[in-house]
Design a protein around this motif. Structure first.
Motif, PDB file in Angstrom:
ATOM      1  N   LYS A   1       0.832  -1.207   0.000  1.00  0.00           N
ATOM      2  CA  LYS A   1       0.000   0.000   0.000  1.00  0.00           C
ATOM      3  C   LYS A   1       0.867   1.258   0.000  1.00  0.00           C
ATOM      4  O   LYS A   1       0.576   2.224  -0.710  1.00  0.00           O
ATOM      5  N   VAL A   2       1.933   1.250   0.768  1.00  0.00           N
ATOM      6  CA  VAL A   2       2.845   2.395   0.842  1.00  0.00           C
ATOM      7  C   VAL A   2       3.568   2.565  -0.494  1.00  0.00           C
ATOM      8  O   VAL A   2       3.689   3.679  -1.009  1.00  0.00           O
ATOM      9  N   PHE A   3       4.022   1.457  -1.060  1.00  0.00           N
ATOM     10  CA  PHE A   3       4.720   1.501  -2.346  1.00  0.00           C
ATOM     11  C   PHE A   3       3.816   2.106  -3.413  1.00  0.00           C
ATOM     12  O   PHE A   3       4.216   3.011  -4.135  1.00  0.00           O
ATOM     13  N   LYS A   4       2.580   1.631  -3.498  1.00  0.00           N
ATOM     14  CA  LYS A   4       1.631   2.136  -4.502  1.00  0.00           C
ATOM     15  C   LYS A   4       1.279   3.604  -4.255  1.00  0.00           C
ATOM     16  O   LYS A   4       1.109   4.373  -5.199  1.00  0.00           O
ATOM     17  N   ARG A   5       1.173   3.972  -2.992  1.00  0.00           N
ATOM     18  CA  ARG A   5       0.792   5.349  -2.653  1.00  0.00           C
ATOM     19  C   ARG A   5       1.851   6.354  -3.093  1.00  0.00           C
ATOM     20  O   ARG A   5       1.526   7.420  -3.627  1.00  0.00           O
ATOM     21  N   PHE A   6       3.117   6.046  -2.870  1.00  0.00           N
ATOM     22  CA  PHE A   6       4.182   7.009  -3.135  1.00  0.00           C
ATOM     23  C   PHE A   6       4.889   6.801  -4.468  1.00  0.00           C
ATOM     24  O   PHE A   6       5.686   7.649  -4.874  1.00  0.00           O
ATOM     25  N   LEU A   7       4.613   5.713  -5.160  1.00  0.00           N
ATOM     26  CA  LEU A   7       5.295   5.429  -6.415  1.00  0.00           C
ATOM     27  C   LEU A   7       5.155   6.540  -7.459  1.00  0.00           C
ATOM     28  O   LEU A   7       6.161   6.925  -8.068  1.00  0.00           O
TER      29      LEU A   7
ATOM     30  N   LEU B   1       8.427   8.307  -9.004  1.00  0.00           N
ATOM     31  CA  LEU B   1       8.698   8.222 -10.444  1.00  0.00           C
ATOM     32  C   LEU B   1       8.841   9.620 -11.048  1.00  0.00           C
ATOM     33  O   LEU B   1       9.752   9.874 -11.837  1.00  0.00           O
ATOM     34  N   PHE B   2       7.926  10.513 -10.666  1.00  0.00           N
ATOM     35  CA  PHE B   2       7.996  11.890 -11.152  1.00  0.00           C
ATOM     36  C   PHE B   2       9.347  12.517 -10.828  1.00  0.00           C
ATOM     37  O   PHE B   2      10.023  13.062 -11.706  1.00  0.00           O
ATOM     38  N   ILE B   3       9.755  12.432  -9.564  1.00  0.00           N
ATOM     39  CA  ILE B   3      10.995  13.107  -9.174  1.00  0.00           C
ATOM     40  C   ILE B   3      12.207  12.398  -9.771  1.00  0.00           C
ATOM     41  O   ILE B   3      13.207  13.043 -10.096  1.00  0.00           O
ATOM     42  N   SER B   4      12.128  11.097  -9.976  1.00  0.00           N
ATOM     43  CA  SER B   4      13.241  10.373 -10.602  1.00  0.00           C
ATOM     44  C   SER B   4      13.425  10.806 -12.049  1.00  0.00           C
ATOM     45  O   SER B   4      14.557  10.998 -12.512  1.00  0.00           O
ATOM     46  N   PHE B   5      12.328  10.976 -12.766  1.00  0.00           N
ATOM     47  CA  PHE B   5      12.432  11.455 -14.142  1.00  0.00           C
ATOM     48  C   PHE B   5      12.875  12.920 -14.186  1.00  0.00           C
ATOM     49  O   PHE B   5      13.633  13.319 -15.062  1.00  0.00           O
ATOM     50  N   TYR B   6      12.428  13.705 -13.214  1.00  0.00           N
ATOM     51  CA  TYR B   6      12.863  15.094 -13.086  1.00  0.00           C
ATOM     52  C   TYR B   6      14.383  15.148 -12.897  1.00  0.00           C
ATOM     53  O   TYR B   6      15.082  15.917 -13.555  1.00  0.00           O
ATOM     54  N   VAL B   7      14.887  14.306 -11.991  1.00  0.00           N
ATOM     55  CA  VAL B   7      16.319  14.281 -11.703  1.00  0.00           C
ATOM     56  C   VAL B   7      17.105  13.756 -12.913  1.00  0.00           C
ATOM     57  O   VAL B   7      18.212  14.220 -13.183  1.00  0.00           O
ATOM     58  N   THR B   8      16.527  12.819 -13.644  1.00  0.00           N
ATOM     59  CA  THR B   8      17.183  12.325 -14.850  1.00  0.00           C
ATOM     60  C   THR B   8      17.304  13.444 -15.886  1.00  0.00           C
ATOM     61  O   THR B   8      18.372  13.641 -16.488  1.00  0.00           O
ATOM     62  N   ALA B   9      16.228  14.202 -16.070  1.00  0.00           N
ATOM     63  CA  ALA B   9      16.274  15.345 -16.997  1.00  0.00           C
ATOM     64  C   ALA B   9      17.292  16.373 -16.513  1.00  0.00           C
ATOM     65  O   ALA B   9      18.056  16.936 -17.312  1.00  0.00           O
TER      66      ALA B   9
ATOM     67  N   VAL C   1      14.722   4.578  -3.969  1.00  0.00           N
ATOM     68  CA  VAL C   1      14.302   3.808  -2.792  1.00  0.00           C
ATOM     69  C   VAL C   1      14.294   4.695  -1.540  1.00  0.00           C
ATOM     70  O   VAL C   1      13.360   4.621  -0.728  1.00  0.00           O
ATOM     71  N   GLY C   2      15.300   5.545  -1.406  1.00  0.00           N
ATOM     72  CA  GLY C   2      15.341   6.451  -0.254  1.00  0.00           C
ATOM     73  C   GLY C   2      14.150   7.390  -0.211  1.00  0.00           C
ATOM     74  O   GLY C   2      13.600   7.678   0.859  1.00  0.00           O
ATOM     75  N   SER C   3      13.717   7.855  -1.377  1.00  0.00           N
ATOM     76  CA  SER C   3      12.538   8.733  -1.439  1.00  0.00           C
ATOM     77  C   SER C   3      11.290   8.006  -0.956  1.00  0.00           C
ATOM     78  O   SER C   3      10.455   8.589  -0.247  1.00  0.00           O
ATOM     79  N   LEU C   4      11.158   6.738  -1.327  1.00  0.00           N
ATOM     80  CA  LEU C   4      10.012   5.947  -0.848  1.00  0.00           C
ATOM     81  C   LEU C   4      10.012   5.863   0.681  1.00  0.00           C
ATOM     82  O   LEU C   4       8.981   6.080   1.326  1.00  0.00           O
ATOM     83  N   TRP C   5      11.166   5.531   1.247  1.00  0.00           N
ATOM     84  CA  TRP C   5      11.254   5.386   2.700  1.00  0.00           C
ATOM     85  C   TRP C   5      11.037   6.723   3.419  1.00  0.00           C
ATOM     86  O   TRP C   5      10.348   6.774   4.447  1.00  0.00           O
ATOM     87  N   ILE C   6      11.616   7.776   2.896  1.00  0.00           N
ATOM     88  CA  ILE C   6      11.449   9.087   3.546  1.00  0.00           C
ATOM     89  C   ILE C   6       9.986   9.508   3.503  1.00  0.00           C
ATOM     90  O   ILE C   6       9.437   9.981   4.507  1.00  0.00           O
ATOM     91  N   LEU C   7       9.323   9.329   2.371  1.00  0.00           N
ATOM     92  CA  LEU C   7       7.899   9.669   2.296  1.00  0.00           C
ATOM     93  C   LEU C   7       7.078   8.801   3.239  1.00  0.00           C
ATOM     94  O   LEU C   7       6.145   9.282   3.889  1.00  0.00           O
ATOM     95  N   LYS C   8       7.409   7.536   3.328  1.00  0.00           N
ATOM     96  CA  LYS C   8       6.654   6.629   4.210  1.00  0.00           C
ATOM     97  C   LYS C   8       6.651   7.150   5.651  1.00  0.00           C
ATOM     98  O   LYS C   8       5.625   7.158   6.317  1.00  0.00           O
ATOM     99  N   TYR C   9       7.808   7.573   6.129  1.00  0.00           N
ATOM    100  CA  TYR C   9       7.910   7.962   7.535  1.00  0.00           C
ATOM    101  C   TYR C   9       7.635   9.437   7.807  1.00  0.00           C
ATOM    102  O   TYR C   9       7.427   9.817   8.962  1.00  0.00           O
TER     103      TYR C   9
END
Length: 156
Positions: A25-31, A35-43, A77-85
């Protein structure tokens, strides 16, 4: 470092070992936000390459930015964990991001330079810290908008 390719592979894969510990549930909520910020950082990485903000002496493959292992490994992965907590607790979120980003900027970058992975060129550490701050706010802001207009908590 002689085995820089192995290092790049490990920094991409090792953080994913912790993902099964995240509730689905956490993975789906923050994915979407991650993804948005990962593509932003890639750009941003492609822009940084053109502007020579930093330099990765070697890349994963030709025409692939050298920071991709960092983006889709510890950053993702760090972004997922930081958002979770911390999501819903903005001050804590910003504090955690400032600590993590400062550690990366002022310690990890020096180590990466020493092993020949990356070096800052036209960007100071302070400017890199400001970039991280912008990304932190963008990630949190995306999640706020996503939750307000799109995400529906199945528990409700």
């Amino acid at each position: 470092m002689r085995n820089i390719k192995l290092f790049m592979m490990l920094i991409t894969i090792l953080p994913w070992v912790s993902v099964p510990l995240l509730p689905a549930k956490v993975f789906k909520r923050f994915l979407p936000a991650v993804l948005f910020i990962s593509f932003y950082v890639t750009a941003e990485g492609y822009l940084a390459e053109k502007k020579k903000w930093w330099w990765f002496p070697l890349s994963v493959k030709p025409n692939v930015i050298g920071e991709l292992p960092l983006i889709f490994g510890p950053f993702f992965v760090g972004s997922l964990w930081i958002l979770k907590y911390t999501f819903g607790k903005f001050k804590l979120y910003m504090l955690i991001n400032l600590v993590v980003d400062a550690f990366f900027t002022y310690f990890t970058i020096d180590w990466f330079k020493k092993i020949g992975y990356v070096t800052l060129v036209r960007l100071t550490k302070f400017q890199l810290s400001l970039l991280f701050l912008v990304k932190s706010i963008a990630l949190y802001g995306f999640q706020v908008v996503y939750e307000k207009y799109i995400y529906r908590d199945p528990a409700k």
